[in-house]
Design a protein around this motif. Structure first.
Motif, PDB file in Angstrom:
ATOM      1  N   UNK A  13      34.904  37.651  15.858  1.00  0.00           N
ATOM      2  CA  UNK A  13      35.901  38.279  16.720  1.00  0.00           C
ATOM      3  C   UNK A  13      36.418  37.249  17.722  1.00  0.00           C
ATOM      4  N   UNK A  14      37.627  37.489  18.196  1.00  0.00           N
ATOM      5  CA  UNK A  14      38.239  36.562  19.139  1.00  0.00           C
ATOM      6  C   UNK A  14      37.747  36.839  20.550  1.00  0.00           C
ATOM      7  N   UNK A  15      37.394  35.787  21.260  1.00  0.00           N
ATOM      8  CA  UNK A  15      36.961  35.870  22.648  1.00  0.00           C
ATOM      9  C   UNK A  15      37.906  35.024  23.482  1.00  0.00           C
ATOM     10  N   UNK A  16      38.354  35.565  24.627  1.00  0.00           N
ATOM     11  CA  UNK A  16      39.186  34.804  25.553  1.00  0.00           C
ATOM     12  C   UNK A  16      38.330  34.379  26.726  1.00  0.00           C
ATOM     13  N   UNK A  17      38.312  33.077  27.002  1.00  0.00           N
ATOM     14  CA  UNK A  17      37.485  32.506  28.060  1.00  0.00           C
ATOM     15  C   UNK A  17      38.406  31.879  29.104  1.00  0.00           C
ATOM     16  N   UNK A  18      38.381  32.385  30.349  1.00  0.00           N
ATOM     17  CA  UNK A  18      39.156  31.720  31.398  1.00  0.00           C
ATOM     18  C   UNK A  18      38.497  30.393  31.757  1.00  0.00           C
ATOM     19  N   UNK A  19      39.298  29.342  31.840  1.00  0.00           N
ATOM     20  CA  UNK A  19      38.794  27.999  32.126  1.00  0.00           C
ATOM     21  C   UNK A  19      39.370  27.572  33.466  1.00  0.00           C
ATOM     22  N   UNK A  20      38.507  27.469  34.473  1.00  0.00           N
ATOM     23  CA  UNK A  20      38.952  27.111  35.824  1.00  0.00           C
ATOM     24  C   UNK A  20      39.381  25.654  35.845  1.00  0.00           C
ATOM     25  N   UNK A  21      40.618  25.416  36.313  1.00  0.00           N
ATOM     26  CA  UNK A  21      41.163  24.069  36.378  1.00  0.00           C
ATOM     27  C   UNK A  21      42.421  24.078  37.235  1.00  0.00           C
ATOM     28  N   UNK A  22      42.982  22.927  37.567  1.00  0.00           N
ATOM     29  CA  UNK A  22      44.212  22.905  38.356  1.00  0.00           C
ATOM     30  C   UNK A  22      45.318  23.721  37.673  1.00  0.00           C
ATOM     31  N   UNK A  23      46.177  24.348  38.487  1.00  0.00           N
ATOM     32  CA  UNK A  23      47.187  25.240  37.895  1.00  0.00           C
ATOM     33  C   UNK A  23      48.282  24.500  37.145  1.00  0.00           C
ATOM     34  N   UNK A  24      48.469  23.225  37.439  1.00  0.00           N
ATOM     35  CA  UNK A  24      49.403  22.424  36.644  1.00  0.00           C
ATOM     36  C   UNK A  24      48.917  20.992  36.594  1.00  0.00           C
ATOM     37  N   UNK A  25      49.063  20.401  35.431  1.00  0.00           N
ATOM     38  CA  UNK A  25      48.581  19.030  35.233  1.00  0.00           C
ATOM     39  C   UNK A  25      48.982  18.571  33.838  1.00  0.00           C
ATOM     40  N   UNK A  26      48.444  17.443  33.447  1.00  0.00           N
ATOM     41  CA  UNK A  26      48.602  16.933  32.089  1.00  0.00           C
ATOM     42  C   UNK A  26      47.209  16.894  31.475  1.00  0.00           C
ATOM     43  N   UNK A  27      47.021  17.649  30.415  1.00  0.00           N
ATOM     44  CA  UNK A  27      45.739  17.654  29.710  1.00  0.00           C
ATOM     45  C   UNK A  27      45.584  16.317  29.003  1.00  0.00           C
ATOM     46  N   UNK A  28      44.508  15.600  29.347  1.00  0.00           N
ATOM     47  CA  UNK A  28      44.275  14.269  28.775  1.00  0.00           C
ATOM     48  C   UNK A  28      43.177  14.251  27.736  1.00  0.00           C
ATOM     49  N   UNK A  29      42.242  15.204  27.791  1.00  0.00           N
ATOM     50  CA  UNK A  29      41.172  15.214  26.811  1.00  0.00           C
ATOM     51  C   UNK A  29      40.317  16.455  26.921  1.00  0.00           C
ATOM     52  N   UNK A  30      39.541  16.705  25.884  1.00  0.00           N
ATOM     53  CA  UNK A  30      38.633  17.846  25.872  1.00  0.00           C
ATOM     54  C   UNK A  30      37.499  17.574  24.908  1.00  0.00           C
ATOM     55  N   UNK A  31      36.417  18.309  25.096  1.00  0.00           N
ATOM     56  CA  UNK A  31      35.300  18.332  24.147  1.00  0.00           C
ATOM     57  C   UNK A  31      34.805  19.769  24.108  1.00  0.00           C
ATOM     58  N   UNK A  32      34.851  20.380  22.947  1.00  0.00           N
ATOM     59  CA  UNK A  32      34.324  21.721  22.727  1.00  0.00           C
ATOM     60  C   UNK A  32      33.083  21.562  21.868  1.00  0.00           C
ATOM     61  N   UNK A  33      31.923  21.874  22.443  1.00  0.00           N
ATOM     62  CA  UNK A  33      30.637  21.639  21.792  1.00  0.00           C
ATOM     63  C   UNK A  33      29.980  22.975  21.485  1.00  0.00           C
ATOM     64  N   UNK A  34      29.615  23.177  20.224  1.00  0.00           N
ATOM     65  CA  UNK A  34      28.831  24.347  19.838  1.00  0.00           C
ATOM     66  C   UNK A  34      27.364  23.962  19.943  1.00  0.00           C
ATOM     67  N   UNK A  35      26.616  24.720  20.757  1.00  0.00           N
ATOM     68  CA  UNK A  35      25.216  24.384  21.020  1.00  0.00           C
ATOM     69  C   UNK A  35      24.231  25.126  20.139  1.00  0.00           C
ATOM     70  N   UNK A  36      24.550  26.362  19.748  1.00  0.00           N
ATOM     71  CA  UNK A  36      23.613  27.166  18.962  1.00  0.00           C
ATOM     72  C   UNK A  36      24.324  27.852  17.813  1.00  0.00           C
ATOM     73  N   UNK A  37      23.553  28.309  16.832  1.00  0.00           N
ATOM     74  CA  UNK A  37      24.102  29.019  15.680  1.00  0.00           C
ATOM     75  C   UNK A  37      24.416  28.066  14.544  1.00  0.00           C
ATOM     76  N   UNK A  38      24.714  28.654  13.396  1.00  0.00           N
ATOM     77  CA  UNK A  38      25.051  27.855  12.215  1.00  0.00           C
ATOM     78  C   UNK A  38      26.433  27.241  12.367  1.00  0.00           C
TER      79      UNK A  38
END
Length: 139
Positions: A18-43
């Motif tokens: 199922x789809x989950x929406x997660x609010x991500x606290x950050x500046x209200x405007x900027x230039x996104x330069x990078x990200x890392x989405x890490x899955x820690x548990x589960x298959x």
């Protein structure tokens, strides 16, 4: 023009299938330069993940669909690799996407982006999202 680099981390759990929406606290405007989405548990059954500049299904006072607020699909930029300490990683440190949160106003800016994630497989999975943005310094 001078700028400031900002980085933040959000930890969350998402149920598979199922789809989950997660609010991500950050500046209200900027230039996104990078990200890392890490899955820690589960298959490692892969996941779909997208960043949005609004949590609205449509733009206020308009007929714009949610896709009007779509910033990027993490899979579009990501290399998903296995690591012995984590289940899966989707990351990119060479992103150049400008954004502004569309839920607020100039006098009441909302300091969030929204991650919509849908893990495949079964069971709940734990994730950590880290983002790095460049904010302009105002004079």
């Amino acid at each position: 023009m001078a700028s400031t680099i900002w980085s933040g981390t959000t930890t969350f759990t998402a149920p598979s299938g199922s789809e989950t929406t997660v609010p991500v606290k950050m500046p209200h405007r900027a230039i996104l330069r990078g990200y890392a989405l890490v899955q820690l548990t589960g298959a490692d059954n892969k996941f779909e993940a997208d960043l949005y500049s609004s949590n609205q299904e449509t733009a206020p006072n308009s007929a714009l669909p949610a896709e009007a607020f779509h910033l990027l699909s993490l899979a579009d930029f990501a290399d998903v690799v296995a690591d012995q300490d984590v289940v899966a990683i989707a990351e990119n440190s060479n992103v150049n996407v400008a954004y502004i949160n569309r839920d607020g106003s100039p006098s009441n800016p909302q300091r969030f982006l929204y991650l919509r994630i849908k893990p495949n497989g079964s069971g709940s999975k734990n994730f950590v999202l880290t983002v790095t943005v460049e904010t302009p310094m105002l004079r």
